[in-house]
Design an enzyme around this catalytic site. Structure first.
Site, PDB file in Angstrom:
ATOM      1  N   THR A  61     -10.371 -33.382   5.772  1.00  0.00           N
ATOM      2  CA  THR A  61      -9.766 -32.510   6.785  1.00  0.00           C
ATOM      3  C   THR A  61      -8.286 -32.275   6.490  1.00  0.00           C
ATOM      4  OG1 THR A  61     -11.335 -33.163   8.468  1.00  0.00           O
ATOM      5  CG2 THR A  61      -9.210 -32.397   9.269  1.00  0.00           C
ATOM      6  N   SER A 114     -15.700 -35.647   3.039  1.00  0.00           N
ATOM      7  CA  SER A 114     -16.064 -37.015   2.635  1.00  0.00           C
ATOM      8  C   SER A 114     -17.426 -37.472   3.145  1.00  0.00           C
ATOM      9  CB  SER A 114     -14.974 -38.022   3.003  1.00  0.00           C
ATOM     10  OG  SER A 114     -15.052 -38.410   4.343  1.00  0.00           O
ATOM     11  N   THR A 137     -11.601 -38.532   6.603  1.00  0.00           N
ATOM     12  CA  THR A 137     -11.635 -39.745   7.441  1.00  0.00           C
ATOM     13  C   THR A 137     -13.038 -40.346   7.555  1.00  0.00           C
ATOM     14  OG1 THR A 137     -11.978 -38.459   9.462  1.00  0.00           O
ATOM     15  CG2 THR A 137      -9.697 -38.978   8.882  1.00  0.00           C
ATOM     16  N   ASP A 138     -14.068 -39.505   7.333  1.00  0.00           N
ATOM     17  CA  ASP A 138     -15.426 -39.963   7.682  1.00  0.00           C
ATOM     18  C   ASP A 138     -15.923 -41.141   6.851  1.00  0.00           C
ATOM     19  OD1 ASP A 138     -15.620 -38.243   9.781  1.00  0.00           O
ATOM     20  OD2 ASP A 138     -16.819 -36.732   8.744  1.00  0.00           O
TER      21      ASP A 138
HETATM   22  C1  SIN Z   1     -14.050 -35.580   5.952  1.00  0.00           C
HETATM   23  O1  SIN Z   1     -14.275 -36.769   6.171  1.00  0.00           O
HETATM   24  O2  SIN Z   1     -13.904 -35.110   4.800  1.00  0.00           O
HETATM   25  C2  SIN Z   1     -13.980 -34.613   7.080  1.00  0.00           C
HETATM   26  C3  SIN Z   1     -13.503 -35.228   8.323  1.00  0.00           C
HETATM   27  C4  SIN Z   1     -12.089 -35.705   8.267  1.00  0.00           C
HETATM   28  O3  SIN Z   1     -11.440 -35.791   7.234  1.00  0.00           O
HETATM   29  O4  SIN Z   1     -11.582 -36.023   9.378  1.00  0.00           O
END
Ligand code: SIN
Length: 331
Positions: A18, A68, A101-102
């Site tokens: 993100t 991710s 973050t995922d």
């Molecule tokens: C991801 O994990 O690539 C998308 C979600 C995020 O980064 O918050």
């Protein structure tokens, strides 16, 4: 003899997420597409970066560009190799990784478990991320990048850490625990390693040390592994049964055989009687079984259940990474 000071640099490896996401409307923080903006552009747009760098240089490489949720063993393999190559160079102060973050906690643990201890105990690997896309009215990525650089430059910093929302987490403990808030990560019972205050780290605990059991060269095994050992996660819940484990044990065309199972048990490792029987059968046919807990805090206490190995406090997703690495040598 006058010793020449080698000019230092921080290497930033972009992997997407993100933090590199964009939406067509700046007010939209959920309807965006992740992994759109290059890491070099993200870095160029952070106000105040030169002041924090204080003469240290920043170089970037676009190692991947993924959401991710789609993180792959191929990217992990490339990350492990590039991070260790860079860390081994005298002029590299730290490696920073931009990540979604995922699955950030899985990548953080993977690097913590896979990178050579001598490098990890000398230099920091800093993962950072964002909960809002780069196109947001109020993106959190630029501040997180600035904070990550400040951590990378902190004297004495070492080990794999994650920086998000002004907080430094260790790779062993970090866990995403919120779906939306910019402060989406927690270190559970252990608490964070520290906080960032105006580009300075207020350290609460010691920087993480590499795992002592990493004596063998995991990086070499990873480089050789065309196919990673297949380890799946199953969960205990009300009305559970043997069905999922029994299905996983069945051979499927084109799918590697099951080598390991992590069970996200209830409470302190408790299992539905039918699931427990199925796990016992799996273990009897050579599948390694590791018991973790689905509770966000606490650990499965070793004495409680000797029949299955426990995860040593690792969450189910991190226990899966640990088990894959342990099985890798035995392929
Ligand atoms: C991801 O994990 O690539 C998308 C979600 C995020 O980064 O918050």
């Amino acid at each position: 003899m006058v010793s020449e000071k080698i000019p230092k640099k921080i290497v930033v490896l972009g992997t997407g997420g993100t933090i590199a996401g964009t939406a067509s409307n700046a007010a939209d923080n959920i309807g965006y597409i992740a992994a759109q903006v290059g890491v070099a552009q993200l870095l160029a747009e952070v106000p105040g970066m030169q002041a924090v760098l204080a003469g240290c240089s920043l170089v970037s490489e676009q190692l991947a560009q993924v959401d991710s949720k789609d993180m792959s063993f191929t990217v992990w393999q490339a990350l492990a190799q590039r991070v260790s190559q860079h860390l081994a160079l005298d002029d590299v102060q730290a490696v920073l990784i931009t990540h979604g973050t995922d699955t950030l906690e899985e990548t953080a643990y993977f690097l913590h478990a896979a990178l050579p201890p001598a490098l990890l105990n000398a230099k920091p690997v800093v993962l950072t991320c964002a909960m809002r896309p780069a196109s947001s009215l109020s993106p959190d990525g630029p501040q997180n990048l600035l904070d990550a650089v400040a951590v990378a430059l902190t004297p004495g910093a070492h080990g794999v850490v994650a920086v998000c929302a002004g907080t430094v987490h260790g790779a062993l403990e970090v866990q995403k625990n919120h779906t939306y808030k910019p402060d989406a990560f927690s270190s559970g019972d252990a608490g964070p390693l520290g906080y960032l205050e105006e580009a300075a780290v207020r350290l609460l605990r010691n920087w993480p040390l590499a795992l002592i059991e990493q004596a063998h060269d995991v990086i070499e095994s990873i480089a050789k592994s065309v196919q990673w050992p297949r380890v799946e996660i199953v969960m205990n819940y009300a009305g559970g049964s043997a069905a999922v484990v029994d299905a996983l044990l069945q051979p499927l065309p084109g799918v590697p055989p099951l080598r390991g199972l992590v069970v996200a048990a209830t409470g302190n490792g408790t299992l539905h009687i039918e699931l427990e029987a199925a796990l016992r059968r799996a273990q009897q046919v050579g599948v390694r079984v590791v018991r973790a807990t689905r509770c966000a805090n606490g650990r499965v206490l070793a004495a409680a259940h000797a029949e299955f190995a426990h995860s040593n406090g690792l969450s189910p997703v991190k226990a899966r990474v640990a088990l894959m690495l342990a099985l890798m040598d035995k392929c």
